[in-house]
Motif scaffolding. Sequence first.
Motif, PDB file in Angstrom:
ATOM      1  N   SER A  64      -0.571 -11.644  -8.070  1.00 41.58           N
ATOM      2  CA  SER A  64       0.562 -11.816  -7.161  1.00 41.58           C
ATOM      3  C   SER A  64       1.078 -10.459  -6.686  1.00 41.58           C
ATOM      4  N   MET A  65       1.042  -9.436  -7.576  1.00 43.24           N
ATOM      5  CA  MET A  65       1.478  -8.106  -7.155  1.00 43.24           C
ATOM      6  C   MET A  65       0.509  -7.538  -6.129  1.00 43.24           C
ATOM      7  N   PHE A  66      -0.773  -7.748  -6.339  1.00 44.61           N
ATOM      8  CA  PHE A  66      -1.779  -7.269  -5.386  1.00 44.61           C
ATOM      9  C   PHE A  66      -1.575  -7.931  -4.031  1.00 44.61           C
ATOM     10  N   ASP A  67      -1.281  -9.224  -4.037  1.00 45.31           N
ATOM     11  CA  ASP A  67      -1.052  -9.966  -2.798  1.00 45.31           C
ATOM     12  C   ASP A  67       0.158  -9.419  -2.045  1.00 45.31           C
ATOM     13  N   ARG A  68       1.224  -9.105  -2.782  1.00 46.23           N
ATOM     14  CA  ARG A  68       2.441  -8.572  -2.141  1.00 46.23           C
ATOM     15  C   ARG A  68       2.252  -7.145  -1.647  1.00 46.23           C
ATOM     16  N   LEU A  69       1.305  -6.438  -2.260  1.00 50.39           N
ATOM     17  CA  LEU A  69       1.065  -5.035  -1.906  1.00 50.39           C
ATOM     18  C   LEU A  69       0.377  -4.892  -0.553  1.00 50.39           C
TER      19      LEU A  69
ATOM     20  N   GLU B  39       9.176  -3.939  -6.390  1.00 52.89           N
ATOM     21  CA  GLU B  39       7.783  -3.743  -6.765  1.00 52.89           C
ATOM     22  C   GLU B  39       6.883  -4.136  -5.609  1.00 52.89           C
ATOM     23  N   SER B  40       5.881  -3.329  -5.370  1.00 51.69           N
ATOM     24  CA  SER B  40       4.693  -3.754  -4.640  1.00 51.69           C
ATOM     25  C   SER B  40       4.824  -3.926  -3.128  1.00 51.69           C
ATOM     26  N   ARG B  41       5.946  -4.430  -2.611  1.00 54.49           N
ATOM     27  CA  ARG B  41       5.995  -4.889  -1.219  1.00 54.49           C
ATOM     28  C   ARG B  41       6.450  -3.816  -0.232  1.00 54.49           C
ATOM     29  N   PRO B  42       5.525  -3.193   0.512  1.00 55.89           N
ATOM     30  CA  PRO B  42       5.930  -2.203   1.514  1.00 55.89           C
ATOM     31  C   PRO B  42       6.806  -2.779   2.620  1.00 55.89           C
ATOM     32  N   ASP B  43       6.688  -4.093   2.897  1.00 55.42           N
ATOM     33  CA  ASP B  43       7.521  -4.678   3.955  1.00 55.42           C
ATOM     34  C   ASP B  43       9.000  -4.643   3.598  1.00 55.42           C
ATOM     35  N   VAL B  44       9.321  -4.584   2.290  1.00 55.39           N
ATOM     36  CA  VAL B  44      10.727  -4.458   1.873  1.00 55.39           C
ATOM     37  C   VAL B  44      11.296  -3.117   2.354  1.00 55.39           C
ATOM     38  N   THR B  45      10.435  -2.105   2.428  1.00 52.68           N
ATOM     39  CA  THR B  45      10.859  -0.772   2.882  1.00 52.68           C
ATOM     40  C   THR B  45      11.325  -0.816   4.334  1.00 52.68           C
ATOM     41  N   VAL B  46      10.836  -1.779   5.088  1.00 51.96           N
ATOM     42  CA  VAL B  46      11.298  -1.982   6.465  1.00 51.96           C
ATOM     43  C   VAL B  46      12.490  -2.940   6.498  1.00 51.96           C
TER      44      VAL B  46
ATOM     45  N   ILE C 201      21.023   3.355   2.434  1.00 47.94           N
ATOM     46  CA  ILE C 201      20.089   2.628   1.572  1.00 47.94           C
ATOM     47  C   ILE C 201      19.262   3.610   0.755  1.00 47.94           C
ATOM     48  N   LEU C 202      19.226   3.367  -0.551  1.00 51.10           N
ATOM     49  CA  LEU C 202      18.354   4.107  -1.461  1.00 51.10           C
ATOM     50  C   LEU C 202      17.220   3.164  -1.851  1.00 51.10           C
ATOM     51  N   LEU C 203      15.999   3.578  -1.615  1.00 53.55           N
ATOM     52  CA  LEU C 203      14.830   2.745  -1.882  1.00 53.55           C
ATOM     53  C   LEU C 203      14.076   3.288  -3.087  1.00 53.55           C
ATOM     54  N   LYS C 204      13.876   2.456  -4.085  1.00 53.88           N
ATOM     55  CA  LYS C 204      13.050   2.839  -5.239  1.00 53.88           C
ATOM     56  C   LYS C 204      11.924   1.820  -5.361  1.00 53.88           C
ATOM     57  N   GLY C 205      10.791   2.156  -4.737  1.00 54.88           N
ATOM     58  CA  GLY C 205       9.630   1.262  -4.779  1.00 54.88           C
ATOM     59  C   GLY C 205       8.770   1.550  -5.987  1.00 54.88           C
ATOM     60  N   GLY C 206       7.769   0.697  -6.196  1.00 55.94           N
ATOM     61  CA  GLY C 206       6.849   0.887  -7.317  1.00 55.94           C
ATOM     62  C   GLY C 206       5.775   1.898  -7.000  1.00 55.94           C
ATOM     63  N   LYS C 207       5.197   2.468  -8.059  1.00 56.53           N
ATOM     64  CA  LYS C 207       4.166   3.499  -7.870  1.00 56.53           C
ATOM     65  C   LYS C 207       2.927   2.946  -7.167  1.00 56.53           C
ATOM     66  N   GLU C 208       2.697   1.622  -7.306  1.00 56.10           N
ATOM     67  CA  GLU C 208       1.511   1.010  -6.706  1.00 56.10           C
ATOM     68  C   GLU C 208       1.559   1.041  -5.176  1.00 56.10           C
ATOM     69  N   SER C 209       2.773   1.153  -4.586  1.00 50.65           N
ATOM     70  CA  SER C 209       2.887   1.141  -3.117  1.00 50.65           C
ATOM     71  C   SER C 209       3.433   2.460  -2.572  1.00 50.65           C
ATOM     72  N   LEU C 210       3.307   3.524  -3.361  1.00 49.17           N
ATOM     73  CA  LEU C 210       3.951   4.796  -3.002  1.00 49.17           C
ATOM     74  C   LEU C 210       3.504   5.325  -1.644  1.00 49.17           C
ATOM     75  N   ASN C 211       2.212   5.375  -1.388  1.00 51.41           N
ATOM     76  CA  ASN C 211       1.731   5.962  -0.130  1.00 51.41           C
ATOM     77  C   ASN C 211       2.218   5.173   1.080  1.00 51.41           C
ATOM     78  N   SER C 212       2.161   3.849   0.975  1.00 50.22           N
ATOM     79  CA  SER C 212       2.630   2.996   2.070  1.00 50.22           C
ATOM     80  C   SER C 212       4.118   3.205   2.309  1.00 50.22           C
TER      81      SER C 212
END
Length: 398
Positions: A45-50, A104-111, A124-135
């Motif tokens: 599910s995390m991979f799917d959201r990523l 976690e995981s979802r780059p679309d949340v960053t938008v 807004i302060l964004l703290k995403g997961g390491k799995e989606s850092l580059n995105s």
Amino acid sequence: MNTLLSIETRNAVLLTMAALLEQERNTIISINKKDLEAYKGDDISMFDRLKVDDSKVDEMIKATKHLASKDDPVGLIRFSFKHENGMQVYNKTASFGTVLIIYESRPDVTVEAAGIAFKSGNKILLKGGKESLNSNLKIVELWHQALKQHNAATNWVEYLQFNRTETQSFLEKPTQKVDLIVPRGGEKLIAFVKEHATCPVIISGRGNNFVYVSKEADLDIAIAIILNGKSKISACNAVDKVLIDEKLPNKNEFISTLISKLTEAKIQVLGDETVSKSHQLEQISSNQVWYEEFLDYKIVIGEIESNSAAITMINTYSGGHSSVIITKNESEAKLFMENVDTAAVYHNASTRFTDGGQLGLGGELAISTDKLHQRGPIGLQHLVTNKWYVHGNGQVRS
């Protein structure tokens, strides 16, 4: 402290961000592939959201444009009162100030989350997961480009590149003022934030959503809604549990058809003691399974004696997110919907509609399973608090 930007500037930034997402579409997808290739976990599910593909970028652009089209949620008069001493009193909506989202995981949340927070006048302060850092870093770069283009400070959207220890330290002793925290992810993340946060937290809680098939259900509708509820297993609005009224006509035939359809969709089907024996299914290991959110190709089917028993079962085990009754009986639906304690209740419709965009909000910061201060999808109009404005000409209280 950031001075509130005019609504014209906020909208212009959002529209520029939409244009940049289109312009940089291929770059975002290419960078996201690096995150996908680097992901070594086994959480499907995390991979799917990523994953970010063209349709996901389309959704980001649509959400950003939609936000730009909405009215300003800040400064709306909620209440007004003329005091007998001549003072004019108003209660108006106001920005929280600074909102931290840990996800976690979802780059679309960053938008989407940044857009909702920014439009409602919040930093807004964004703290995403390491799995989606580059995105995430690429998307934040575009936010900064859009902000600079309209002479707005880039710290309206800030990315916190923290590890777990640094995140815990920031939660316990923030190095800048934080007014609200929204954790968006699994139960471990939520528990971690609740344990360490020193400011208000809105819980974007677990799903574990139930469908109750009443004895007066339309069975074609029931099957369609249950299958749709498992169509995106990584979503918090997915269905995990099905309760079937023991008095349902043609019950065994219906359960057999449902199992067959779910199996075709590669969903593992488990049963309670009754259903597992009558349909040769694997039985759930214990009642604890009723509490579990699967985020997996898995579902449990059980029998229940009545509507009221289904209500009790759901209120005991569900995550407080979404629940459904399938019935042709309006009074039975009313009883269910008024007494089930979930953020969203449905009559003959899919839990997959528990989503800010689908429920008319244009997007969501998160889906809250708290009751304060907003329940269900948190949209643009919910990311505000309120403030009292009192106008006088020298009044003092006697």
